[in-house]
Structures are given as structure tokens and as C-alpha cells.
Motif scaffolding. Structure first.
Motif, PDB file in Angstrom:
ATOM      1  N   ILE A  66      30.365  51.258 -69.777  1.00  0.00           N
ATOM      2  CA  ILE A  66      29.357  50.594 -70.599  1.00  0.00           C
ATOM      3  C   ILE A  66      28.536  49.681 -69.690  1.00  0.00           C
ATOM      4  CG2 ILE A  66      30.674  50.743 -72.734  1.00  0.00           C
ATOM      5  CD1 ILE A  66      31.434  47.847 -72.451  1.00  0.00           C
ATOM      6  N   SER A  67      27.288  49.493 -70.043  1.00  0.00           N
ATOM      7  CA  SER A  67      26.381  48.711 -69.203  1.00  0.00           C
ATOM      8  C   SER A  67      26.784  47.241 -69.208  1.00  0.00           C
ATOM      9  CB  SER A  67      24.949  48.847 -69.719  1.00  0.00           C
ATOM     10  OG  SER A  67      24.819  48.201 -70.977  1.00  0.00           O
ATOM     11  N   ALA A  68      26.269  46.497 -68.243  1.00  0.00           N
ATOM     12  CA  ALA A  68      26.553  45.065 -68.168  1.00  0.00           C
ATOM     13  C   ALA A  68      26.074  44.347 -69.419  1.00  0.00           C
ATOM     14  CB  ALA A  68      25.889  44.473 -66.922  1.00  0.00           C
ATOM     15  N   LYS A  69      24.928  44.762 -69.944  1.00  0.00           N
ATOM     16  CA  LYS A  69      24.397  44.147 -71.167  1.00  0.00           C
ATOM     17  C   LYS A  69      25.334  44.400 -72.335  1.00  0.00           C
ATOM     18  CE  LYS A  69      20.378  44.140 -74.248  1.00  0.00           C
ATOM     19  NZ  LYS A  69      19.019  44.714 -74.497  1.00  0.00           N
ATOM     20  N   ASP A  70      25.811  45.628 -72.491  1.00  0.00           N
ATOM     21  CA  ASP A  70      26.725  45.948 -73.589  1.00  0.00           C
ATOM     22  C   ASP A  70      28.083  45.290 -73.387  1.00  0.00           C
ATOM     23  OD1 ASP A  70      24.882  47.362 -75.011  1.00  0.00           O
ATOM     24  OD2 ASP A  70      25.568  49.339 -74.367  1.00  0.00           O
ATOM     25  N   LEU A  71      28.475  45.074 -72.139  1.00  0.00           N
ATOM     26  CA  LEU A  71      29.723  44.373 -71.874  1.00  0.00           C
ATOM     27  C   LEU A  71      29.656  42.952 -72.418  1.00  0.00           C
ATOM     28  CD1 LEU A  71      32.492  44.617 -70.499  1.00  0.00           C
ATOM     29  CD2 LEU A  71      31.434  43.757 -68.404  1.00  0.00           C
ATOM     30  N   MET A  72      28.527  42.280 -72.216  1.00  0.00           N
ATOM     31  CA  MET A  72      28.354  40.936 -72.766  1.00  0.00           C
ATOM     32  C   MET A  72      28.391  40.970 -74.294  1.00  0.00           C
ATOM     33  SD  MET A  72      28.265  39.260 -70.044  1.00  0.00           S
ATOM     34  CE  MET A  72      29.077  40.561 -69.106  1.00  0.00           C
ATOM     35  N   ARG A  73      27.789  41.981 -74.889  1.00  0.00           N
ATOM     36  CA  ARG A  73      27.811  42.122 -76.351  1.00  0.00           C
ATOM     37  C   ARG A  73      29.232  42.361 -76.857  1.00  0.00           C
ATOM     38  NH1 ARG A  73      23.659  46.219 -78.753  1.00  0.00           N
ATOM     39  NH2 ARG A  73      24.203  45.006 -80.620  1.00  0.00           N
ATOM     40  N   LEU A  74      30.022  43.095 -76.081  1.00  0.00           N
ATOM     41  CA  LEU A  74      31.409  43.329 -76.464  1.00  0.00           C
ATOM     42  C   LEU A  74      32.186  42.017 -76.466  1.00  0.00           C
ATOM     43  CD1 LEU A  74      33.674  45.296 -77.197  1.00  0.00           C
ATOM     44  CD2 LEU A  74      34.039  45.690 -74.752  1.00  0.00           C
ATOM     45  N   TYR A  75      31.979  41.202 -75.422  1.00  0.00           N
ATOM     46  CA  TYR A  75      32.635  39.889 -75.409  1.00  0.00           C
ATOM     47  C   TYR A  75      32.313  39.114 -76.689  1.00  0.00           C
ATOM     48  CZ  TYR A  75      33.880  40.074 -70.388  1.00  0.00           C
ATOM     49  OH  TYR A  75      34.430  40.390 -69.180  1.00  0.00           O
ATOM     50  N   LYS A  76      31.056  39.122 -77.074  1.00  0.00           N
ATOM     51  CA  LYS A  76      30.630  38.325 -78.237  1.00  0.00           C
ATOM     52  C   LYS A  76      31.042  38.948 -79.558  1.00  0.00           C
ATOM     53  CE  LYS A  76      28.714  35.078 -78.506  1.00  0.00           C
ATOM     54  NZ  LYS A  76      29.267  33.720 -78.636  1.00  0.00           N
ATOM     55  N   SER A  77      31.587  40.150 -79.534  1.00  0.00           N
ATOM     56  CA  SER A  77      32.023  40.823 -80.763  1.00  0.00           C
ATOM     57  C   SER A  77      33.462  40.494 -81.122  1.00  0.00           C
ATOM     58  CB  SER A  77      31.877  42.343 -80.611  1.00  0.00           C
ATOM     59  OG  SER A  77      30.540  42.707 -80.346  1.00  0.00           O
ATOM     60  N   VAL A  78      34.139  39.728 -80.274  1.00  0.00           N
ATOM     61  CA  VAL A  78      35.558  39.462 -80.492  1.00  0.00           C
ATOM     62  C   VAL A  78      35.795  37.966 -80.676  1.00  0.00           C
ATOM     63  CG1 VAL A  78      36.170  41.469 -79.109  1.00  0.00           C
ATOM     64  CG2 VAL A  78      36.187  39.218 -78.032  1.00  0.00           C
ATOM     65  N   GLY A  79      36.897  37.656 -81.339  1.00  0.00           N
ATOM     66  CA  GLY A  79      37.267  36.261 -81.554  1.00  0.00           C
ATOM     67  C   GLY A  79      38.215  35.727 -80.513  1.00  0.00           C
ATOM     68  N   MET A  80      38.697  36.629 -79.616  1.00  0.00           N
ATOM     69  CA  MET A  80      39.677  36.177 -78.629  1.00  0.00           C
ATOM     70  C   MET A  80      39.816  37.216 -77.527  1.00  0.00           C
ATOM     71  SD  MET A  80      41.899  33.807 -77.765  1.00  0.00           S
ATOM     72  CE  MET A  80      41.784  32.875 -79.284  1.00  0.00           C
ATOM     73  N   LEU A  81      39.832  36.757 -76.272  1.00  0.00           N
ATOM     74  CA  LEU A  81      40.192  37.609 -75.142  1.00  0.00           C
ATOM     75  C   LEU A  81      41.657  37.392 -74.833  1.00  0.00           C
ATOM     76  CD1 LEU A  81      39.312  39.482 -72.691  1.00  0.00           C
ATOM     77  CD2 LEU A  81      39.193  37.345 -71.371  1.00  0.00           C
ATOM     78  N   LEU A  82      42.423  38.475 -74.798  1.00  0.00           N
ATOM     79  CA  LEU A  82      43.829  38.416 -74.387  1.00  0.00           C
ATOM     80  C   LEU A  82      43.888  38.732 -72.898  1.00  0.00           C
ATOM     81  CD1 LEU A  82      45.530  40.339 -77.346  1.00  0.00           C
ATOM     82  CD2 LEU A  82      45.059  37.889 -77.134  1.00  0.00           C
TER      83      LEU A  82
ATOM     84  N   ALA B 108      32.012  44.132 -86.834  1.00  0.00           N
ATOM     85  CA  ALA B 108      31.924  42.923 -87.660  1.00  0.00           C
ATOM     86  C   ALA B 108      32.831  42.958 -88.887  1.00  0.00           C
ATOM     87  CB  ALA B 108      30.475  42.697 -88.092  1.00  0.00           C
ATOM     88  N   ASP B 109      33.461  44.101 -89.172  1.00  0.00           N
ATOM     89  CA  ASP B 109      34.256  44.227 -90.392  1.00  0.00           C
ATOM     90  C   ASP B 109      35.651  43.611 -90.275  1.00  0.00           C
ATOM     91  OD1 ASP B 109      34.826  46.250 -88.513  1.00  0.00           O
ATOM     92  OD2 ASP B 109      35.813  47.464 -90.041  1.00  0.00           O
ATOM     93  N   LYS B 110      36.094  43.294 -89.045  1.00  0.00           N
ATOM     94  CA  LYS B 110      37.442  42.756 -88.849  1.00  0.00           C
ATOM     95  C   LYS B 110      37.411  41.639 -87.807  1.00  0.00           C
ATOM     96  CE  LYS B 110      39.936  47.074 -89.868  1.00  0.00           C
ATOM     97  NZ  LYS B 110      40.962  48.041 -89.385  1.00  0.00           N
ATOM     98  N   ARG B 111      38.507  40.889 -87.740  1.00  0.00           N
ATOM     99  CA  ARG B 111      38.681  39.916 -86.662  1.00  0.00           C
ATOM    100  C   ARG B 111      39.244  40.654 -85.446  1.00  0.00           C
ATOM    101  NH1 ARG B 111      41.303  34.465 -89.055  1.00  0.00           N
ATOM    102  NH2 ARG B 111      40.977  33.856 -86.873  1.00  0.00           N
ATOM    103  N   ASN B 112      38.572  40.511 -84.341  1.00  0.00           N
ATOM    104  CA  ASN B 112      38.847  41.339 -83.175  1.00  0.00           C
ATOM    105  C   ASN B 112      39.454  40.552 -82.019  1.00  0.00           C
ATOM    106  OD1 ASN B 112      37.498  43.918 -84.081  1.00  0.00           O
ATOM    107  ND2 ASN B 112      35.749  42.523 -84.208  1.00  0.00           N
ATOM    108  N   PHE B 113      40.404  41.205 -81.342  1.00  0.00           N
ATOM    109  CA  PHE B 113      40.934  40.736 -80.069  1.00  0.00           C
ATOM    110  C   PHE B 113      40.489  41.728 -79.004  1.00  0.00           C
ATOM    111  CE2 PHE B 113      43.783  39.207 -83.336  1.00  0.00           C
ATOM    112  CZ  PHE B 113      44.054  37.889 -82.961  1.00  0.00           C
TER     113      PHE B 113
END
Length: 379
Positions: free
Chosen positions: A239-255, A160-165
């Protein structure tokens, strides 16, 4: 049981591959339709074991152990690279994927012995037809499970400390990891305000070698561009499927600057979670994304290259196949546009989530397969 259509499904259903994810979800829909008596001939398509809940595992195992299906009256649905016709079955439907503008020459005669062929996107269907497949070709898309992939997933606080890709995929050239790293460092390599997270999927037998390829790519790209800043984090472990979804939501953009995708689960999953996406406007993503709900990269078709360690794509190189080469300048411009207008990027992501929920559920995808089966049997 006797009123149901006998069906044999040959597919990987217990591993983490894209083929397996598709096959499992199609089997669940076929079972739920109550129209088919199914036996599964399972094989492993990947070294990664799938995460299955007890109910799904029990259902799939019952299909593997089903002794009541007799091949001579059955529909064979085969999910594999270059599916082969099974003469012991009454009807044959093949499902295959290839990520270039054609399919290997060796695939064509076996596929033309099928009653029908399925492909996951319109570009793949065109590639099959352009290569000389003359039996009916049907587009049967993949889907998303909006009960677990949605805008309400909780992100990781550690990012949460930075804008993530985010880049997600194998480190092979086709996936465009070189473009993601190079464009990110070009745009943000002079400051430490952003972070690129690379969630890479590595082959178990070559784990360390492939991880070193990624690390060296980052190091060499920094040196080439003269960029010492711009944080890059590599996640090589499972990483688990649940954590994978959390990773998606931790970023501002998928490249997602891929050179070729039959479908592209990273794109459909991120879209379902409401994550803004920059994706190549070709192959699978062009069927479920557009400029209203994502940032679509211009491209030109160019010859397949740098796939020396993949037998299928080595064949594609020798046969002169082409795939999409994303426009680097356009990718850079879209990245800066999305970064500079985060509210508009977020709005695109929310529209994408609604679009995926309404148009690309696994039930809708499975219904299209059921229609293909009915067309073949009733023609």
C-alpha cells in the motif's frame, strides 16, 4: 563546492527498508545544511522499491553520479549491517542496528576500526558498548515527517463500522505478531464488535509461504483458545505511503509488542499520526514513547529464539543473546484499559503526536549526525 566537506555515504537509498528510510532522510538534511559535497554508493537492502517524489529522486541520483568527491579526503558514513571500515577514506563513521542485548562477535573488530559508531537508540548504544565496541558511540535517532504524518490524515471509511486494532510489521517472531493475535483473541474473541488489522510485510521471494504462516497462526490460535469470533483482517499487499497514513488513522490502537527494535517505524509513525500505542518498553520505542503518551508493556529479558530463517538472528541465538519478552498479562491489561477508556487513549495519542513533532523531526535527527561528523573531523 570546494568549501564543502567531501563525504561518501554508502547506504541503501532506493528501497523500502528502515535503513534506506533513515539514509534518505539523513542525506536530505546533509544536503540542506550546505556543508557537504556528497557522493552516494547505493545498494539495495530490500526487494521493495521506495516511493520517491521527482525532486528527491533527482537529488539522490545527482549524489550517486557525483564524480567530484575524492575518497582520500572524504568522510565515509556507512549504513549497513556490521559496517566495515574503508581505508581509502580519511575518516570512517559506521551506522548499524541490532535488536538484542549484544551485537554479533564478528561485528566488533570492524566497528572498532571506525572513528565513531552511530546507533538509533540508547539500548542499541549500550548493546554495542557491552559487546566490546570501544570507539565513541553516538545515539542518532530516526525521525518523522509531520507534514504527511499528523492528526489530520483522513481515515478509511471501510473500517468505520468497528473499533479497530492494528499490528504492523513482518510476520517474524521478533515483531510479536503471535502476541498481538493471541492477546487480541483472548480479549475480544467472543464477540464481533472489534477488528484486528494485520498489515504484514512479506519477502517477495517467500510471499505465499509467509502469508500461509500468518493464516495458519490465526487458525491455530483460534483453535487453541477456542475463539471463533473477533474479526482479523490480513493485508499482505503493498500500500502507498499515503494509504499507510490513512490506515493508521483508521484504528483506535497500534499493538506493538515487539521483542526487539532498533527504532521501530510503526511506533514513531503511528505516534506522529496521533494513534494510541501499546508498545514494549525496551529498545527504540522506549526512547520516543513513555507512559504519559503511550501504554508501555512490562518485559523481562529472555534468550533469542524462533528466528531460524534469519542468518543474523540465528547467530544471535548461538551466541546467547537476549531480547525483551513482553508480559502477556500486562499487555492484555493495557489493551482492556485502552479499550475501556477511549477518551484517555485518544488524549495519549494526541500528546504523542505533539511529542514526536517537537522532538523527533528528521531535521533534528540530521543535525545530530552533523554534530557527530564535526566531532570526528575536528578531534
Amino acid at each position: 563546492m570546494n568549501n564543502k566537506r567531501p563525504m561518501v555515504v554508502k547506504a541503501p537509498i532506493q528501497d523500502g527498508s528502515g535503513y534506506s528510510t533513515m539514509a534518505r532522510n539523513m542525506l536530505l538534511r546533509l544536503s540542506k545544511s550546505n556543508k557537504f559535497n556528497i557522493r552516494v554508493e547505493s545498494y539495495m537492502g530490500s526487494s521493495v522499491q521506495a516511493e520517491l517524489d521527482q525532486e528527491t529522486s533527482t537529488l539522490l541520483n545527482s549524489m550517486i553520479n557525483n564524480k567530484t568527491v575524492h575518497n582520500e579526503e572524504a568522510v565515509m558514513f556507512q549504513v549497513s549491517i556490521g559496517a566495515q571500515m574503508r581505508p581509502d577514506c580519511k575518516w570512517n563513521i559506521g551506522y548499524s542496528v541490532f535488536e538484542t542485548d549484544h551485537i554479533p562477535f564478528s561485528w566488533i573488530p570492524p566497528l572498532n576500526k571506525m572513528d565513531a559508531v552511530c546507533a538509533p537508540c540508547s539500548q542499541n548504544a549500550k548493546a554495542f558498548a557491552d559487546s566490546g565496541v570501544t570507539v565513541p558511540i553516538h545515539v542518532v535517532p530516526h525521525g518523522v515527517d509531520s507534514s504527511v504524518m499528523n492528526e489530520d490524515v483522513e481515515p478509511f471509511k471501510m473500517f468505520a463500522d468497528k473499533r479497530n486494532f492494528l499490528f504492523m510489521g513482518t510476520p517474524q517472531y521478533r515483531k510479536g505478531i503471535d502476541l498481538a493475535i493471541g492477546t487480541y483473541l483472548n480479549a475480544f474473541g467472543d464477540s464481533n464488535d472489534t477488528r484486528l488489522i494485520c498489515k504484514v510485510y512479506l519477502e517477495a521471494s517467500h510471499h505465499e509461504a509467509e502469508l500461509n504462516i500468518v493464516k495458519n497462526m490465526i487458525k491455530d490460535t483460534r483453535a487453541k483458545l477456542g475463539k471463533s469470533k473477533g474479526e482479523i483482517v490480513v493485508i499482505p499487499h503493498f500500500i502507498s505511503a499515503k494509504d499507510l497514513m490513512r490506515l493508521y488513522k483508521s484504528v483506535g490502537m497500534l499493538l506493538f509488542p515487539s521483542r526487539g527494535e532498533g527504532w521501530g517505524f510503526a511506533g514513531s509513525e503511528a505516534a506522529a499520526c496521533g494513534v494510541p500505542i501499546i508498545a514494549t518498553n525496551w529498545g527504540g520505542p522506549a526512547d520516543y514513547l513513555n507512559n504519559d503518551i503511550a501504554y508501555m508493556i512490562n518485559y523481562k529479558l529472555d534468550y533469542v529464539q524462533n528466528m531460524q530463517f534469519n542468518p543474523q538472528f540465528m547467530l544471535a541465538q548461538m551466541e546467547g543473546h537476549k531480547w525483551a519478552e513482553p508480559d502477556k498479562n500486562h499487555l492484555h491489561g493495557l489493551m482492556m484499559e485502552a479499550y475501556s477508556s477511549p477518551l484517555e487513549a485518544k488524549a495519549k495519542g494526541l500528546r504523542a503526536a505533539k511529542h514526536m513533532r517537537n522532538n523527533f523531526s528528521w531535521d533534528l535527527a540530521g543535525d545530530k549526525l552533523i554534530k557527530v561528523i564535526e566531532n570526528v573531523v575536528n578531534k
